[in-house]
Scaffold this motif. Sequence first.
Motif, PDB file in Angstrom:
ATOM      1  N   THR A  22      34.487  -6.222  41.880  1.00 32.11           N
ATOM      2  CA  THR A  22      35.685  -6.305  41.036  1.00 32.11           C
ATOM      3  C   THR A  22      35.509  -5.483  39.760  1.00 32.11           C
ATOM      4  OG1 THR A  22      36.456  -8.446  41.834  1.00 32.11           O
ATOM      5  CG2 THR A  22      37.003  -7.905  39.563  1.00 32.11           C
ATOM      6  N   ILE A  25      35.281  -1.588  40.479  1.00 28.73           N
ATOM      7  CA  ILE A  25      36.576  -0.974  40.784  1.00 28.73           C
ATOM      8  C   ILE A  25      37.463  -0.988  39.541  1.00 28.73           C
ATOM      9  CG2 ILE A  25      38.721  -1.288  42.091  1.00 28.73           C
ATOM     10  CD1 ILE A  25      37.155  -1.979  44.470  1.00 28.73           C
ATOM     11  N   TRP A  26      37.387  -2.090  38.795  1.00 31.21           N
ATOM     12  CA  TRP A  26      38.219  -2.201  37.594  1.00 31.21           C
ATOM     13  C   TRP A  26      37.847  -1.124  36.564  1.00 31.21           C
ATOM     14  CZ3 TRP A  26      36.625  -5.479  32.955  1.00 31.21           C
ATOM     15  CH2 TRP A  26      37.569  -5.372  31.935  1.00 31.21           C
ATOM     16  N   LEU A  95      44.660   1.807  42.534  1.00 31.26           N
ATOM     17  CA  LEU A  95      44.588   1.295  41.162  1.00 31.26           C
ATOM     18  C   LEU A  95      44.683   2.452  40.155  1.00 31.26           C
ATOM     19  CD1 LEU A  95      44.127  -1.558  39.871  1.00 31.26           C
ATOM     20  CD2 LEU A  95      41.778  -0.841  39.478  1.00 31.26           C
ATOM     21  N   THR A 160      43.376  -6.129  40.308  1.00 30.69           N
ATOM     22  CA  THR A 160      42.345  -5.914  41.331  1.00 30.69           C
ATOM     23  C   THR A 160      42.302  -7.069  42.333  1.00 30.69           C
ATOM     24  OG1 THR A 160      40.592  -6.940  40.012  1.00 30.69           O
ATOM     25  CG2 THR A 160      40.817  -4.550  39.817  1.00 30.69           C
ATOM     26  N   GLU A 170      36.197  -7.648  47.115  1.00 33.02           N
ATOM     27  CA  GLU A 170      36.008  -7.976  45.707  1.00 33.02           C
ATOM     28  C   GLU A 170      35.962  -9.494  45.555  1.00 33.02           C
ATOM     29  OE1 GLU A 170      39.104  -9.345  46.390  1.00 33.02           O
ATOM     30  OE2 GLU A 170      39.283  -9.275  44.201  1.00 33.02           O
TER      31      GLU A 170
END
Lengths: 219, 214
Positions: A22, A25-26, A95, A160, A170
């Motif tokens: 998480t 990727i964030w 995203l 996310t 995630e």
Amino acid sequence: MSFDFAVILAKAPQILAGLGVTILIWVAGTLLAAILGFLVATARRYGGRLADLVLSVPVEVIRGTPFLVQIFLLYFGGPYIGLRLDPIAAGLLGLTIYGAAYYAEIFRAGFQSVPPGHSEAADCVGLTRMQTILHVQLPEMALLVLPPSMNMAVILLKETALLSLITVPEMTMTVQAIGSQQYAFVESIVVLALVYWALVELANFLGRLAERRLSTYSA
Amino acid sequence: MTWQLFELLLQASLMTIFVSVTSILLGLAFAIGLSAMRMSGLGPLVWFARIFISFFRGVPLLVQLLLIFNLLPAIGISLSSLTTALIGLSLCTAAYQAENLRGGFEGVPRGLIESAEMAGLSPVQSFIWIRTPIALRLTFPALVNEAILILKSSSLVSVVGMIELTKMAQNLAASTYMPLPIFASAGLIYLAINWIVAIAGRRAEAALPGLPAK
């Protein structure tokens, strides 16, 4: 009905691995989105009226549609036009594109906030367009764009969670899987909610800290 | 992509609109209540409002919906998916709207509150008849914005079993193997609704009575 949180906490290593995905990727998505958004805003500002008009279309379309529909389109529709991505790549790309549309608007407001006299002055003393943008306009707009940028980063963190719906491993997907394995649905979701809550409050705190830091540098 | 498929999406979008409108209005009522709590000066109420707002703004809506969907049946309350969706969306938007309203309440001119007091209105009367209407007027653009956000967020209620625009698109995409045109059409329908909301919002804003002088 009694709740047993021990079965969830026993899976802490797995949850942390999901949390890692998480956060990765964030952070990556937010940075890429901010850079892409800045490029879009710059192109709209200096690329002439046609570029402004052409770029306004994707920005408005992305801002006007749900993120969920966008990632479904990308992940399930992509392969039909030869865009076959694994879930993590699709999630990161989704995203980034989604965030970039919002960051483009944030930086657009930023460019508008810089008095034209300042970039004209920079032009007069011989700075190139690039130097003017990076050394005059960007620092001047920093204080204005920081709060909405941090706000957007927090929104992206929460978005996310939707990536679990396209099977990105995630935190939401990981914890839900643990919940069904251990037959502890409520406990797993409670833990999940608390971790997100803590993470968002931490991000908000860091945002306020950055704002305070930055405001001491500006007159 | 045939007209029949598009028609199914349009039909499903009515559910999206219904869920969104209901949640926005319920959320607005909750938000006014939360604002009243926050301004009441009574410790426990102030803290309840603060924690409520922090929690519902701090947890992804997807997780909130899953929480309500799993928690309520576990403690013996069984609800339809529509009720679950409405509770989830309206609690979430209530927290955001309360945060918007905070600015509105701060913008109510001091003199008006004092006048209300002088005219003999109790604090509760002043809240209902003076401060809330002005705060709502001041934050009207934020309400329109929130309506657009909720319309987009309503795509998540499919996870609690609601069949709205996004779920219908998912079902059709799975059964026809045409995800590209179907999700694109769903996106266009969201875009069109948002466009209408934004334009109607601007019209309404212009038609509303003017703002009080500072």
